[in-house]
Design an enzyme around this catalytic site. Structure first.
Site, mmCIF file in Angstrom:
data_model
loop_
_atom_site.group_PDB
_atom_site.id
_atom_site.type_symbol
_atom_site.label_atom_id
_atom_site.label_comp_id
_atom_site.label_asym_id
_atom_site.label_seq_id
_atom_site.Cartn_x
_atom_site.Cartn_y
_atom_site.Cartn_z
ATOM 1 N N GLU A 117 0.761 -1.475 0.310
ATOM 2 C CA GLU A 117 0.391 0.149 0.292
ATOM 3 C C GLU A 117 0.971 1.108 0.125
ATOM 4 O O GLU A 117 1.797 1.043 0.327
ATOM 5 C CB GLU A 117 -0.383 -0.001 1.066
ATOM 6 C CG GLU A 117 -2.311 -1.018 1.095
ATOM 7 C CD GLU A 117 -2.736 -1.011 2.673
ATOM 8 O OE1 GLU A 117 -2.048 -0.602 3.525
ATOM 9 O OE2 GLU A 117 -3.240 -2.898 2.857
ATOM 10 N N LYS A 119 2.016 4.567 1.540
ATOM 11 C CA LYS A 119 2.029 5.430 3.203
ATOM 12 C C LYS A 119 0.974 6.629 2.641
ATOM 13 O O LYS A 119 2.138 7.725 2.934
ATOM 14 C CB LYS A 119 2.879 5.128 3.452
ATOM 15 C CG LYS A 119 3.441 5.344 5.366
ATOM 16 C CD LYS A 119 4.232 5.273 5.889
ATOM 17 C CE LYS A 119 3.982 4.998 7.049
ATOM 18 N NZ LYS A 119 3.675 6.364 7.170
ATOM 19 N N ASP A 121 0.203 10.057 3.925
ATOM 20 C CA ASP A 121 0.865 11.707 5.244
ATOM 21 C C ASP A 121 0.067 11.872 5.508
ATOM 22 O O ASP A 121 -0.499 13.474 4.978
ATOM 23 C CB ASP A 121 1.956 12.103 4.652
ATOM 24 C CG ASP A 121 3.078 12.670 5.586
ATOM 25 O OD1 ASP A 121 2.286 12.740 6.239
ATOM 26 O OD2 ASP A 121 3.504 13.428 4.483
ATOM 27 N N TYR A 229 -7.631 1.268 4.649
ATOM 28 C CA TYR A 229 -6.224 0.578 4.958
ATOM 29 C C TYR A 229 -6.838 -0.593 5.509
ATOM 30 O O TYR A 229 -5.476 -1.572 5.758
ATOM 31 C CB TYR A 229 -5.208 0.984 5.040
ATOM 32 C CG TYR A 229 -4.515 2.580 5.969
ATOM 33 C CD1 TYR A 229 -4.897 1.625 7.274
ATOM 34 C CD2 TYR A 229 -4.657 3.770 5.837
ATOM 35 C CE1 TYR A 229 -4.374 2.342 8.034
ATOM 36 C CE2 TYR A 229 -4.510 4.334 6.646
ATOM 37 C CZ TYR A 229 -3.857 3.463 7.977
ATOM 38 O OH TYR A 229 -4.030 4.659 9.418
ATOM 39 N N LYS A 318 9.965 3.731 4.024
ATOM 40 C CA LYS A 318 10.184 5.122 3.935
ATOM 41 C C LYS A 318 10.999 5.787 2.492
ATOM 42 O O LYS A 318 12.045 5.168 1.880
ATOM 43 C CB LYS A 318 11.124 5.898 5.285
ATOM 44 C CG LYS A 318 9.378 5.400 6.723
ATOM 45 C CD LYS A 318 8.597 6.494 6.494
ATOM 46 C CE LYS A 318 8.725 7.778 6.976
ATOM 47 N NZ LYS A 318 8.414 7.862 8.389
ATOM 48 N N CYS A 412 14.225 49.919 8.624
ATOM 49 C CA CYS A 412 13.697 49.315 7.740
ATOM 50 C C CYS A 412 14.203 49.709 6.007
ATOM 51 O O CYS A 412 14.594 50.771 5.851
ATOM 52 C CB CYS A 412 12.287 50.000 7.010
ATOM 53 S SG CYS A 412 11.255 49.268 5.780
ATOM 54 N N CYS A 415 11.796 52.208 4.305
ATOM 55 C CA CYS A 415 11.033 53.317 4.343
ATOM 56 C C CYS A 415 12.172 53.789 4.988
ATOM 57 O O CYS A 415 11.903 55.237 6.068
ATOM 58 C CB CYS A 415 9.837 53.544 4.790
ATOM 59 S SG CYS A 415 9.636 52.582 6.298
ATOM 60 N N CYS A 430 9.091 46.937 10.339
ATOM 61 C CA CYS A 430 8.681 48.023 10.554
ATOM 62 C C CYS A 430 8.055 48.774 10.831
ATOM 63 O O CYS A 430 6.888 48.318 11.305
ATOM 64 C CB CYS A 430 8.666 48.482 9.213
ATOM 65 S SG CYS A 430 8.293 50.189 8.956
ATOM 66 N N CYS A 436 5.223 53.426 5.501
ATOM 67 C CA CYS A 436 6.738 52.855 4.668
ATOM 68 C C CYS A 436 5.197 52.453 3.752
ATOM 69 O O CYS A 436 4.061 52.274 3.740
ATOM 70 C CB CYS A 436 6.649 51.635 5.309
ATOM 71 S SG CYS A 436 7.776 49.641 4.575
HETATM 72 C C1 9MJ Z 1 -0.800 4.948 6.131
HETATM 73 N N1 9MJ Z 1 -0.347 5.728 7.081
HETATM 74 O O1 9MJ Z 1 -1.225 5.160 4.819
HETATM 75 C C2 9MJ Z 1 -1.036 2.012 7.854
HETATM 76 N N2 9MJ Z 1 -1.140 3.411 6.445
HETATM 77 O O2 9MJ Z 1 -1.231 -0.664 8.982
HETATM 78 C C3 9MJ Z 1 -0.975 2.372 5.705
HETATM 79 N N3 9MJ Z 1 -0.863 2.566 7.568
HETATM 80 C C4 9MJ Z 1 -1.488 1.231 9.007
HETATM 81 N N4 9MJ Z 1 -1.726 1.511 6.584
HETATM 82 C C5 9MJ Z 1 -1.439 -0.910 10.548
HETATM 83 N N5 9MJ Z 1 -1.737 2.495 4.460
HETATM 84 C C6 9MJ Z 1 -1.387 0.964 11.194
HETATM 85 C C7 9MJ Z 1 -1.139 1.038 10.111
#
Ligand code: 9MJ
Length: 675
Positions: A117, A119, A121, A229, A318, A412, A415, A430, A436
């Site tokens: 999958e 990840k 953010d 997920y 990561k 500044c 001015c 300023c 100004c």
């Molecule tokens: C994210 N953050 O996209 C999990 N996650 O599965 C995905 N986090 C996760 N899976 C178990 N795609 C704990 C966290």
């Protein structure tokens, strides 16, 4: 219409709209036009208004309710929401895979099936459906306890209020990541910047911050989305034995699952997926900071269990942050609308995360000094959340000799006014204010902008010319410009001048929130201005409001409250407001008290007790607006005592002196009768 029919129609419309929502927001495959959708929606809305007894909580019309009292109460996760351990390269992934083989007693040759999958953010949430209806949503919090964000989750269009498909479990807890798409984030920040509102550093903070809004009406305006997920507690059905099949089941119920998910074999399969996604990640309209590999077989997952707060059956791979090195060519100081002086590093153009970076804000002097950035330094740069250019660090070993520390300017750059720093603030400013040139130009640009006074066609070049020739010192002077003057400017033909005069005149009819916003009070952006206009409805009352009173307004904290009070205490600002109003600016959304019968003219009024609708400050302002004078103690000269709840000794004194007592309800009746 027969009652039974109404119920059937409402049920049919509800289910039809759920289906179209799903097609539009989850599948990206709408089957009807927006117009047709709106018609169905309005039809349902009308029927629900007429027959509220048939309206259900999961109706598509009910995604924004009032803030419930349960908002942000703590919710315990019966099954903890786990975090993930990380790996950064193949070797570390191989170690993870080997440990899994050992624990599962599997020979190394037998590769494990991994559900790969992205990840995301964003911010993790847990959402509960009971018999297919969304009943509760919570943030991850510390994994054991989160906050109730049901009111805000309901506003996210891709999250169904009611599951589609069949055979829903009696209890289904689904888990996923709420995120802000990059396009939405960029628009949101652009808007926030124009409005002098809080700009989010990255989409993750924007998503988390949006879920923490008190008022779901604000969350509804934020472009949020979700990917699911996994599941938490599920009751009433037997789940499939593979993670990938569980996700397919969720998808069949209308829950949004990422289309990039892929089932692979062993470490090689994971690494292939990784190599593909590294290339593809910049094409997604959302941020990912890596991938997640999950052992697909649920019986394997159960056998592996957890270590501390992370599962042994899943690992995050990561991405390295995209960082480049470049060289600082100069450090300039920019003066903003509110006088804030921001150090900005000009760097040799560097291509990072898909764009060329040449300017990087250093935010403030504390930040600049903490990083000790100097002209000539080699620095590493990245795009924070892959969006905003950020100076990560100075590479000290590459510093040339003879560099010197950067100091804040004493004067500044625009001015020559003194640069000051308020104790406790990170920002230098300023002190020139409207004197100004830079601040004046920035402020006038703000004043005429679309979301403020909306003076159509009043562009930067025009403002610069008028400021340079000192014809425009304050915004009220815009209203005394004439056609001849405008024609004498560069690139202004007669027709343009006529249009401008027309636009200036048109802008006088505005709304109170736009007017408040146009004043450019620090940290009072468009949203805050709307909230203030809505709360006070009257500029005079706002101008007199105390810091304590202002903090009662939703969304207004102590800093904003102080900024407002300081702004309206300033004589220069007060006279600009007065001049603007005498130029003929008026608004419709609030009550201008012009022409209103001054029912308290010449009357002396004393106030006692507390009032449910307005604060003391607001009451005083209203009385003054209606010609009255408010004094502190009851005497023979007092005309009325305005008495609220729990009145003090003033009530007895009024009775003793035969002074008329008016109660809150009566006061408002009087007040409403004249406006
Ligand atoms: C994210 N953050 O996209 C999990 N996650 O599965 C995905 N986090 C996760 N899976 C178990 N795609 C704990 C966290």
């Amino acid at each position: 219409m027969v009652e039974k029919n109404v119920k059937q129609i409402i049920t049919r419309l509800t289910s039809c709209l759920h289906n179209h929502n799903h097609l539009y927001y989850v599948m990206d495959e709408p089957e009807i036009s927006d117009h047709e959708y709106d018609n169905l929606f309005n039809e349902l809305l009308e029927l629900e208004k007429k027959y509220p007894e048939y309206q259900v909580d999961s109706s598509p019309t009910q995604n924004v309710g009032a803030k419930p009292s349960s908002a942000f109460r703590s919710i315990e996760h019966t099954l903890p929401m786990l975090s993930l351990s990380n790996v950064f390269n193949r070797e570390e992934l191989e170690n993870f895979d080997r440990r899994a083989h050992e624990k599962l007693n599997l020979p190394l040759e037998q590769s494990i099936h991994y559900a790969c999958e992205l990840k995301f953010d964003g911010t993790a949430v847990s959402i509960v459906y009971e018999d297919g209806i969304l009943v509760r949503a919570a943030t991850r919090g510390d994994g054991k306890k989160g906050e109730d964000v049901t009111h805000n989750i309901r506003t996210i269009k891709s999250i169904p209020l009611e599951l589609t498909g069949k055979n829903h479990p009696s209890y289904l807890e689904v888990r996923g990541e709420v995120y802000m798409p990059l396009s939405g984030f960029s628009d949101f920040n652009k808007n926030a910047e124009i409005n002098d509102e809080r700009v989010f550093v990255n989409p993750r903070n924007a998503a988390a911050g949006s879920l923490r809004q008190l008022d779901p009406n604000y969350t509804k305006k934020r472009p949020l989305d979700i990917f699911f997920y996994g599941v938490g507690i599920v009751k009433g059905i037997v789940l499939p034995t593979k993670h990938s099949d569980i996700l397919s089941l969720l998808s069949g119920w209308g829950l949004k699952i990422c289309k990039e998910n892929k089932l692979v074999n062993g470490v090689d399969g994971c690494m292939n997926f990784y190599n593909q996604m590294v290339k593809k990640r910049h094409t997604f309209d959302y941020d990912i900071d890596g991938l997640v590999y999950k052992i697909d077989q649920i019986s394997h997952q159960d056998k592996l269990g957890f270590v501390s707060r992370a599962p042994r059956w899943a690992i995050a791979h990561k991405f390295p942050a995209d960082e480049k090195t470049t060289v600082i060519e100069s450090i300039d100081f920019q003066v903003g609308r509110t006088g804030a002086i921001t150090p900005v590093a000009k760097v040799k153009p560097a291509f990072v995360g898909g764009v060329t970076i040449s300017n990087i804000t250093l935010h403030n002097m504390d930040e600049l000094q903490r990083k000790d950035v100097r002209v000539g330094d080699t620095v590493s740069v990245r795009r924070a959340g892959d969006v905003i250019p950020e100076l990560v660090k100075v590479i000290r070993s590459k510093r040339p000799s003879g560099t010197s520390e950067v100091m804040m300017l004493k004067l500044c750059p625009e001015c020559n006014s003194k640069v000051v720093r308020i104790t406790g603030e990170a920002v230098f400013r300023c002190s020139g204010g409207y004197n100004c040139r830079a601040q004046r130009i920035e402020y006038l640009k703000h004043f005429v902008s679309r979301k403020a006074m909306d003076v159509d066609g009043f562009g930067v070049k025009l403002i610069e010319q008028l400021v340079n020739s000192e014809r425009l010192l304050t915004p009220d002077q815009i209203y005394s410009l004439n056609k001849e003057e405008l024609c004498s400017l560069d690139r202004v033909a007669t027709k343009t001048a006529e249009n401008l005069i027309h636009a200036i005149s048109n802008s006088k009819n505005t709304t109170l929130d736009k007017f408040i916003f146009s004043l450019g009070i620090r940290e009072v952006g468009q949203t805050t201005a709307e909230v203030l206009a809505d709360y006070y409805k009257d500029l005079d009352i706002l101008m007199l409001a105390s810091e304590e009173n202002l903090q009662e307004v939703p969304e207004v904290g102590p800093i904003v409250a102080k900024n407002i009070v300081v702004f309206f205490e300033n004589d220069h600002n007060k006279s600009i407001v007065k001049n603007l109003i005498s130029c003929g600016i008026k608004w419709t959304s609030s009550m201008t008290l012009e022409g209103v019968e001054k029912i308290f003219e010449g009357k002396t009024i004393v106030i006692t007790g507390s009032f449910s609708a307005l604060s003391r400050e607001q009451l005083k302002a209203k009385i003054r607006n209606l010609g009255g004078k408010v004094t502190g103690s009851v005497s023979k000269k007092t005309d009325f005592l305005l008495s609220g709840q729990d009145p003090g000794s003033k009530n007895q004194k009024a009775l003793d002196l035969n002074v008329k007592i008016i109660y809150e309800r009566e006061f408002f009746e009087l007040f409403e009768a004249v406006i």
